[in-house]
Design a protein around this motif. Sequence first.
Motif, PDB file in Angstrom:
ATOM      1  N   SER A 294       0.912  -1.244  -0.005  1.00  0.00           N
ATOM      2  CA  SER A 294      -0.083   0.193   0.016  1.00  0.00           C
ATOM      3  C   SER A 294       0.862   1.130  -0.179  1.00  0.00           C
TER       4      SER A 294
ATOM      5  N   ASP B 280       1.828  11.046  -3.662  1.00  0.00           N
ATOM      6  CA  ASP B 280       1.913  12.592  -3.604  1.00  0.00           C
ATOM      7  C   ASP B 280       2.513  12.951  -5.237  1.00  0.00           C
TER       8      ASP B 280
ATOM      9  N   ARG C  82      -4.081   7.169  -2.046  1.00  0.00           N
ATOM     10  CA  ARG C  82      -3.385   5.640  -1.488  1.00  0.00           C
ATOM     11  C   ARG C  82      -3.795   4.706  -2.476  1.00  0.00           C
TER      12      ARG C  82
ATOM     13  N   ASP D  32      -3.507   0.543  -3.340  1.00  0.00           N
ATOM     14  CA  ASP D  32      -3.467  -0.667  -2.753  1.00  0.00           C
ATOM     15  C   ASP D  32      -3.094  -1.663  -3.682  1.00  0.00           C
TER      16      ASP D  32
ATOM     17  N   ARG E 154      -7.868   4.935  -3.497  1.00  0.00           N
ATOM     18  CA  ARG E 154      -8.731   5.574  -2.937  1.00  0.00           C
ATOM     19  C   ARG E 154      -7.902   7.082  -2.367  1.00  0.00           C
ATOM     20  N   ARG E 155      -8.928   7.720  -1.696  1.00  0.00           N
ATOM     21  CA  ARG E 155      -8.325   8.937  -1.093  1.00  0.00           C
ATOM     22  C   ARG E 155      -7.508   8.610   0.018  1.00  0.00           C
ATOM     23  N   LEU E 156      -6.339   9.444   0.136  1.00  0.00           N
ATOM     24  CA  LEU E 156      -5.590   9.476   1.256  1.00  0.00           C
ATOM     25  C   LEU E 156      -6.192   9.912   2.576  1.00  0.00           C
ATOM     26  N   ASN E 157      -6.341   9.275   3.549  1.00  0.00           N
ATOM     27  CA  ASN E 157      -6.942   9.673   4.851  1.00  0.00           C
ATOM     28  C   ASN E 157      -6.143   9.181   5.861  1.00  0.00           C
TER      29      ASN E 157
END
Lengths: 242, 984
Positions: free
Chosen positions: A97, A101, A113, A115, A125-128
């Motif tokens: 994963s 940036d 992000r 995976d 997916r959105r990086l959280n």
Amino acid sequence: MRAISGTLLTALVIFGLSVLLGAETAAPGPTESAAAEDDGGSSGVASQRFMVEGKVSIPFTADQEWVPATRVVLDGGQYLGFLRSDGSFAVSVPSGSYAIDVSHPFYLFDSVRVDITSKGKIRARRLNNIQPSLVLTVNYPLKVKAKGRASYFQQREQWRITDFLFSPMILTMFLPFVLLMILPKLINTQDPETQREMQQTMGILNPKQSLPELSEVFTKLFGGGGGNAKKVVKNKPTKKRS
Amino acid sequence: MNTLDFSIIFQFAILLFDRNIQCLYEDQAGTFDWRQQYVGRAQFVEYIQGGQSGTRIIVGTEQNVVAAINGKNGQIGWRQVLEKGPSGHINDLKVSGNYVVTASAGGEHIRCFNAISGSLHWESSIPGALPSHPASIQIHGSDLVAVLSYDRIVAYNIEAGNELWSLALTDSTKVKYSYLAFSEEVLYAVGISDRSHVSLNSVRLDGTEKTSRSVAAVWIASDNKCSILKGSHLVCVDKNSGILQILSLANGVNFAPLVLQDVKVDYNKVSFPNLQLLGDPHSPAVIAVEVGDQEYVLVAVENGKARVVKHLPKVAALQVMGMGEQWLLLTARRSDNTDVLNVFGSDLLTGSPVHELSHSIKYPIHHGNPQRLYGTLSKLRDGSSGLSLLTCGEDHSLVLLTHSGKALWTREEALASILSVEMVDLPVSQIMAKMEDEFGTNDNILQMFLKRFSTQLSQLWTFALQLKHRLRIPRQHHAGGSISETERMSEEDSDDDEGLDETYLTRDEFNLHKIIVVVTGPGKVFGLDSNTGVSIWKTFYPSLGTFHRIDRDVLLLFVQRTTAHFPHQPVCTVLGKDKVSGLPIMFSFHPITGLPSESAPSEGRRLNYKIVNAVMLTQMDEHFLHPIVVMDSEKKFHVYPQSDVDLVKQFSASLFVFTTNIETGIITGYGVELDKKQQLIGNPLWTVDTNRNLQAITKVVTKRALEHVHSQGIVLEDRSVQYKYLNPNLIAVLTEGEEAQQKASAFFSVYLIDGVTGNLVFHCTHKKSKGPIQLMHSENWIVYNYWNQKQRRMELAVLELYEGTRQSNATAFTSFHPPPPPIVMRQAYIFPGHISALATTITEKGITSKQLLFALETGGVLGLPKLLIDPRRPEVLSQEAREEGLVPYLPELPRPADHIINYHQSVFNIHGIHTAPAGLESTSLVLCYGLDLFYTRVMPSKMFDVLKEDFDYFFISSVLIGMIVVSVITQRLAVRKALNRAWK
């Protein structure tokens, strides 16, 4: 809407606690979580590499000067991607994963992000950072668009007359002044017509003219203040005239 | 949706503090900051001639950078910074047409860049590549690229980037395949099997007709230096005997030995003999064998036989180049310790000198010897050919020399590997110094008066002169901000001619102008002007090598005497180890001029023992010099200058030293005592074993000696005081390890140890977290970052130490009577980004609040107020907390763009941030160094002690004058009115 943000806030507070615990000394580590949580970067066995692909675009500019200056940074520089002249990139990485940036000196981009399972299935997916397990998928291959120009600088305060006039201080100072000085002038009290009009409005306000004593009582009660005020109002214009 | 919510909260949080933090205005950019970009030490140099964009020099460097340098002015055309460390290490770089092909990490990354724009053309990865096994590239014709990795050859089409064919090599576990060459239609890959044989693999260009054979070579070792000459011969050097071994690739059955006759070669020397390929694929088959320091033998190879062409006893660097039909040998040598480089051209085959290529060129002594030459010829208007010569110097510099005898441009690439930085105050002007002089003497009153009178008169006179000067030149040329590094050079040239303005290098009003003394990896020391970044002086110490500590190279730099002690001259000392003998060596110099100081030998002071630790005392001797105390491996102490031994003896009871042994993981503290011979010797007082089996020490961080702490505590909302635990002897030790039971689970620990008594003040462990960890230690707090493996994010932890509501000893801290164990407050935050260096601001008196500086991997340097990284940030903001000015806790720290102190001037691979106080309490000077340099001033609490530069004098004075006028008028009116009233 409000309910959602409320729950989020509580989640945030709980999270804050968990972070606190995370920094605690020598506490027995939490049990190993699911395989999906496995750390991607350090898997030395998986020699098979997969391509993370995507395309960067900057809608604000027409020239291609930005392309060589843009870098795709995976996990803070562990892997790097460089852009082709059309803005596309491909980075070969082992399964795991990765936080992606896109960096450019002038533009800002959203972080993503990605995976990759050991079989090569890729999900973006959105990086959280706050809720790492939350999945908000975005399209793959990635399409990274610049959010806007980074505002590195403060706006210098300029002295403008409108700013000055509409500032609350000026408003609080000038409005009473206007009321005191200009309004009485607008209504010409010497004019007989307006006098009559005023009397009429007074008549409407005081329909019961049969009770003059009460009003006299009131004038006697507040007589001092009211009289003074009237004097002030009347005095000022006379002063000016003299 | 939720990110939006969070960002709103963050913006709110930022809004709260925006008032306290200084941000830059757009017109301020470049007025007091500067950036310099570098590429690093060139390993691969390729020329691209002509074309629309002129001559470009493509370099691949040790710092993992691929860049194009403009041949006309030396500026960077484009630059791509590859991965840090071994995974980005460039193994080979080749240029074909408009493409630059690089192989890094043993073939893990094969990249093809466009040579004009710098954008990526294509990228590939060879499966099974090993970063420890360097890959090599060969380009055939204009389309075929072949890459040799650990166990295969892969061929690509350079235009499309598609893989044409791949060939697996046999027995790659035993045979080290390192050499690749084209010979017309056949590709050869040569591998070495240690002490046994050489494997030759050949394949046709279309990937067919693969053959493999081996040639016995018992003498060969895997670290042997070999080369393939012109695709036809393998040349190897037998290290033990110094015999050259030659093998024809096409049909050779045995190696043909060549004893280098008539050449006295000292084969016991460390790194010789070496092989150096000369010329391009079309030039004659000649190879240069480096047989000693500045000594070469030219060997020509033909039909499996070799012969010595020439012995070149005194040549620093050489190169073969073509001129028409002729092949020329170009050699360069410095004429004994002067600024002149003698370049000789001669015919390669006949040896007859070519006079039009022989020049004496100015090549400053601070570049050391040239190590490599790259010559090109250009036709001049009058028909003769002009030579331009690119030299890579011993000091990592790149200099383009021209036939006119001057350097066209210079790139000081040593600045890409800075190891130590100090900012030194400039001396006060001579007049000011005279004023100060007055106080030390005991003259009578009249003399003193006369002295004072004359100095003040001359002060007035210089002021008048300055005013005149300023009126004549409205803007001084030094005031410019962001000067690129090559403009820098031209300016430098002009400075050489006219000499620096005498008053320029004196202290300014607020002591903002300093000399930045930097010590770099190759042993070159620079004095940089903090206003412009121009180097005022540079000195190259060829013998100065680096110490190696934990994971990085170290050179120690001490400011032994500052400029504050006129008439004593300031002294800086750099301590390293001799490149040849490995013993410590010390150089002392004047930080403003760079000249060697009179008291120390100019060729360096050599110490004949192994060094363990070196510290500079905070005490001064009678000449205001801080002595350096060096501890050797036999625990003896040595003092420099030696005359200060008595001073150290005097203080020895309060002198404590600790050493860290990385191999054993043991930290030992020593007290200093006198032995029977009245010599200073270390007495072990305590040891801390960090258990090397489980974890390794990766960082030991002490506080800065200069740091002032202004406030002893913080005032709580109930008006009680929480006193800070301010132990100046506290050291923070960081250890990292792997969990034994769980795979791929790292942990690290932070130990806070009292450096005098060895008392363990605090200890904590973070599970499932790993580095790279940066740790910062200041005042009563420690901040470090780490990678949380479980949550996969960067986190920042802060520890703050407090004594409590009572202070045990208000006057001085003593480790022997320590206060009760401190209260440790701690908190962790999510950090949005990856940190490569971490520092905090430092100011003159420590009143200004602190700002933390984070160098990010994406190129920015973020400045966040300490207030945001406070362990006491409450989750629910109570009235009391608000009164105290605490910020509510939010898990993620903000990263607002206007707090990036280097705005769009991105800097890469920053490995250190040096901060220094200025004369202004509000201001701290910052130098970020790594591959690039960035210098700026930061004001963590805004500029509270000086009027803002955009202060509106006109507005204020007009309002003031208006008020005065109005008051005068109204007074008159009032008087008249009173008079009128009196008449009524």
